[in-house]
Design an enzyme around this catalytic site. Structure first.
Site, short mmCIF file in Angstrom:
data_model
loop_
_atom_site.label_atom_id
_atom_site.label_comp_id
_atom_site.label_asym_id
_atom_site.label_seq_id
_atom_site.Cartn_x
_atom_site.Cartn_y
_atom_site.Cartn_z
N LEU A 249 41.43 87.34 71.46
CA LEU A 249 41.99 86.19 70.77
C LEU A 249 40.92 85.17 70.40
O LEU A 249 40.10 84.79 71.23
CB LEU A 249 43.00 85.51 71.72
CG LEU A 249 43.70 84.28 71.21
CD1 LEU A 249 44.68 84.65 70.11
CD2 LEU A 249 44.47 83.62 72.36
N GLN A 255 38.87 80.74 63.60
CA GLN A 255 38.90 82.10 63.02
C GLN A 255 38.14 82.17 61.69
O GLN A 255 37.89 81.15 61.06
CB GLN A 255 40.36 82.53 62.78
CG GLN A 255 41.08 82.90 64.07
CD GLN A 255 42.55 83.22 63.88
OE1 GLN A 255 43.04 83.25 62.76
NE2 GLN A 255 43.26 83.45 64.97
N LYS A 256 37.82 83.39 61.32
CA LYS A 256 37.17 83.72 60.05
C LYS A 256 35.79 83.07 59.90
O LYS A 256 35.39 82.62 58.82
CB LYS A 256 38.07 83.34 58.86
CG LYS A 256 39.31 84.23 58.81
CD LYS A 256 39.92 84.30 57.45
CE LYS A 256 41.00 85.34 57.36
NZ LYS A 256 40.53 86.72 57.32
N CYS A 257 35.09 82.97 61.02
CA CYS A 257 33.72 82.44 60.98
C CYS A 257 32.76 83.39 61.68
O CYS A 257 31.62 83.04 61.94
CB CYS A 257 33.67 81.09 61.68
SG CYS A 257 34.72 79.90 60.90
N GLY A 258 33.23 84.56 62.04
CA GLY A 258 32.35 85.54 62.66
C GLY A 258 32.41 85.56 64.18
O GLY A 258 31.69 86.32 64.83
N LEU A 259 33.26 84.71 64.79
CA LEU A 259 33.27 84.63 66.26
C LEU A 259 33.92 85.87 66.90
O LEU A 259 33.47 86.33 67.95
CB LEU A 259 33.97 83.35 66.71
CG LEU A 259 33.15 82.09 66.39
CD1 LEU A 259 34.00 80.83 66.51
CD2 LEU A 259 31.93 81.99 67.31
N GLY A 260 34.97 86.40 66.27
CA GLY A 260 35.59 87.62 66.79
C GLY A 260 34.58 88.76 66.77
O GLY A 260 34.46 89.53 67.73
N THR A 261 33.83 88.84 65.69
CA THR A 261 32.79 89.87 65.56
C THR A 261 31.77 89.74 66.69
O THR A 261 31.39 90.71 67.34
CB THR A 261 32.09 89.70 64.19
OG1 THR A 261 33.09 89.79 63.17
CG2 THR A 261 31.01 90.71 63.96
N GLU A 283 43.66 98.70 73.19
CA GLU A 283 45.10 98.85 73.37
C GLU A 283 45.81 98.21 72.18
O GLU A 283 45.63 97.02 71.91
CB GLU A 283 45.50 98.14 74.67
CG GLU A 283 46.93 98.28 75.04
CD GLU A 283 47.23 97.51 76.34
OE1 GLU A 283 46.35 97.38 77.20
OE2 GLU A 283 48.36 97.03 76.44
C1 LIG Z 1 41.63 89.30 65.30
C2 LIG Z 1 40.83 88.04 65.56
C3 LIG Z 1 40.38 88.04 67.00
C4 LIG Z 1 39.60 87.98 64.64
O1 LIG Z 1 38.81 86.88 65.03
P1 LIG Z 1 37.87 86.10 63.98
O2 LIG Z 1 37.02 85.17 64.78
O3 LIG Z 1 38.66 85.51 62.89
O4 LIG Z 1 36.98 87.30 63.44
P2 LIG Z 1 35.75 87.21 62.42
O5 LIG Z 1 35.59 85.82 61.95
O6 LIG Z 1 34.59 87.85 63.04
O7 LIG Z 1 36.25 88.13 61.23
C5 LIG Z 1 37.50 87.87 60.64
C6 LIG Z 1 37.37 87.72 59.14
O8 LIG Z 1 36.58 86.58 58.82
C7 LIG Z 1 35.59 86.94 57.86
N1 LIG Z 1 34.41 86.08 58.11
C8 LIG Z 1 33.52 86.18 59.12
N2 LIG Z 1 32.59 85.21 58.97
C9 LIG Z 1 32.92 84.50 57.88
C10 LIG Z 1 32.34 83.39 57.23
N3 LIG Z 1 31.23 82.79 57.70
N4 LIG Z 1 32.95 82.92 56.12
C11 LIG Z 1 34.07 83.50 55.63
N5 LIG Z 1 34.66 84.58 56.23
C12 LIG Z 1 34.08 85.06 57.33
C13 LIG Z 1 35.32 88.39 58.16
O9 LIG Z 1 34.77 89.04 57.03
C14 LIG Z 1 36.69 88.89 58.46
O10 LIG Z 1 37.39 89.10 57.25
P3 LIG Z 1 38.58 90.17 57.14
O11 LIG Z 1 39.60 89.85 58.19
O12 LIG Z 1 39.09 89.94 55.76
O13 LIG Z 1 37.95 91.50 57.34
C15 LIG Z 1 41.69 86.77 65.26
O14 LIG Z 1 42.19 86.86 63.96
C16 LIG Z 1 42.83 86.58 66.23
O15 LIG Z 1 42.64 86.14 67.36
N6 LIG Z 1 44.06 86.91 65.76
C17 LIG Z 1 45.27 86.72 66.55
C18 LIG Z 1 45.34 87.63 67.75
C19 LIG Z 1 45.06 89.07 67.45
O16 LIG Z 1 45.57 89.65 66.50
N7 LIG Z 1 44.25 89.68 68.33
C20 LIG Z 1 43.94 91.06 68.29
C21 LIG Z 1 44.83 91.78 69.21
S1 LIG Z 1 44.28 93.45 69.39
#
Ligand SMILES: CC(C)(COP(=O)(O)OP(=O)(O)OC[C@H]1O[C@@H](n2cnc3c(N)ncnc32)[C@H](O)[C@@H]1OP(=O)(O)O)[C@@H](O)C(=O)NCCC(=O)NCCS
Length: 430
Positions: A249, A255-261, A283
């Site tokens: 999470l 979100q969407k800043c590369g932290l999930g990555t 899972e």
């Molecule tokens: C899934 C989740 C963990 C992703 O986390 P996040 O921090 O948003 O992940 P990232 O930022 O690394 O990547 C997400 C998107 O942002 C984009 N992104 C990353 N850095 C970016 C930046 N600097 N500028 C713009 N977009 C960016 C990525 O390309 C990616 O795009 P995509 O989804 O279209 O492929 C988050 O959406 C989340 O917690 N969701 C709810 C819970 C969930 O679904 N958890 C997974 C259960 S298995």
């Protein structure tokens, strides 16, 4: 309007959309609680889901202009819940049906001790700067943060902990309360089980708000909870383990800043050198998570010998699975998916034969379950034990007609190609 319609419309005006009525806010300092907009405050966010609290319709009954605000102190995650509305139904006008007890519903689901007043919450905020993350620092990095107005540098840290770290158990109980609002079918884990490993992301901020590239000595900085992941060490016979990512999470303001990555990279780094680890599984991954995983795995696999362009063009082979598993702990199914993504990337789609060869390979994989059903049926037929009528029934119920199968394959292929194209574009940007 007839009397009963009037009643109905008044009744309906007391039904609120729970996802719109509830807002969640992380608070770093008490001046963010004043009504004035505060530059460095973290944006509040609404739940994605609330059906596990308020039922399938995700609605709350009994209030007009309902505003439920769930405050979390950003570091220690102390909680306060406030509720406001302009009108509330009375039992007389609803034949005895009472307004939903929102506070109690949330309190019970979160299983959390909430502050009893805003004053108590405010007084706890003054202790936020004493917070030190639990566990071991795994990664520390800065991100260029772009908003409409400006670009800043913000600092983040990722820690790894387990339940044996003193105090972490109680902290985890507070972290996990975010799950109800952001994961479709959330559930709490059995945190007493010592096989859980936790990875927690924080933003590290200077005392005046944003990290903004100017951090002070550690004593003056504060932490803000950003997100977390849990990984369970499953046992794999005879003496290996298969860690499975369970919850993952990142809170919406981050979100969407590369932290999930980055969080996924950290988890891989944690396990990749452990010889007891066979591979890492996930899972029930969500679509958003699948995209992050595809990107990270493809980026890592493209450096492996077995995934060189020459080898990709020869088609899938077991060396790919073996190298992805031994070097990166990627499981076979995911290695096959990564192969398709990277093969798609190097396929010249203006070359009809090359493109067709790629499509055929993917469709053959997609068609494998159908093929198995056909073979199983043929085996039954050869046994000559069943009357034709029964065989016809089995055939009809287990093997879809050729036309249906081809249509479905085509649809599945197109959806996959779109997903692959998206990852290929992200790889090109990285
Ligand atoms: C899934 C989740 C963990 C992703 O986390 P996040 O921090 O948003 O992940 P990232 O930022 O690394 O990547 C997400 C998107 O942002 C984009 N992104 C990353 N850095 C970016 C930046 N600097 N500028 C713009 N977009 C960016 C990525 O390309 C990616 O795009 P995509 O989804 O279209 O492929 C988050 O959406 C989340 O917690 N969701 C709810 C819970 C969930 O679904 N958890 C997974 C259960 S298995």
């Amino acid at each position: 309007m007839a009397g009963s319609s009037l009643m109905k419309s008044r009744f309906e005006s007391f039904i609120c959309d729970a996802n719109e009525s509830v807002a969640i806010q992380l608070v770093c300092s008490d001046n963010e609680l004043d009504n004035e907009p505060h530059n460095h405050a973290i944006k509040e966010f609404n739940p994605e889901f609330s059906h596990q609290l308020f039922g399938d319709n995700e609605s709350i009954f009994g209030y007009s202009d309902l505003r439920v605000k769930l405050y979390y102190s950003s570091a220690k995650l102390n909680c306060f819940l406030s509720i406001g509305f302009t009108d509330k139904v009375t039992k007389d006008e609803t034949n005895g049906i009472e307004a939903d007890d929102v506070v109690d519903t949330i309190r019970q689901k979160l299983s959390l001790k909430l502050c009893s007043s805003m004053d108590e919450f405010r007084s706890l905020l003054s202790k936020e700067s004493q917070f030190i993350p639990y566990g071991k620092l795994m990664d520390s990095f800065s991100i260029d943060w772009k908003t409409d107005e400006k670009q800043t540098k913000r600092h983040f840290e990722i820690y790894s902990a387990d339940i044996l770290v003193p105090g972490f158990d109680a902290y985890h109980q507070r972290m996990q309360t975010f799950l109800w609002w952001l994961i479709d079918a959330a559930s709490y884990i059995d945190a007493d089980d010592e096989r859980w490993q936790y990875f927690v992301v924080y933003e590290k901020r200077s005392p005046n708000g944003l990290s903004n590239g100017h951090l002070h000595s550690d004593a003056h900085n504060t932490y803000c909870f950003v997100g977390y992941a849990t990984v369970y060490r499953y046992y794999a016979y005879p003496q290996r383990i298969r860690p499975r990512i369970s919850q993952f999470l990142v809170l919406p303001p981050f979100q969407k800043c590369g932290l999930g990555t980055r969080l996924l990279h950290t988890i891989y780094d944690f396990y990749v050198t452990d010889t007891a680890v066979f591979d890492i599984t996930v899972e029930d991954p969500s679509d958003n998570f699948t995209r992050v995983r595809d990107f990270v795995d493809s980026k890592n696999c493209q450096k492996l010998n077995a995934f060189s362009v020459d080898k990709l063009k020869l088609g899938w082979n077991e060396d790919m699975a073996t190298e992805a598993q031994t070097r990166l702990k990627i499981n076979k199914r995911q290695a096959r998916r990564v192969y398709e993504i990277l093969r798609f990337r190097c396929t010249d789609r203006s070359n009809a034969d090359e493109y067709k060869a790629f499509r055929l390979g993917v469709k053959q994989r997609l068609n494998a379950p159908n093929q198995k059903q056909i073979l199983d049926y043929q085996k039954l037929e050869k046994l000559k034990k069943f009357p034709e009528q029964e065989l016809a029934f089995i055939r009809q119920t287990t093997i879809p007609a050729l036309e249906v199968r081809l249509d479905l394959l085509d649809k599945q292929y197109k959806e996959l190609e779109e997903e692959y194209q998206h990852i290929v574009e992200r790889l090109a940007e990285s």
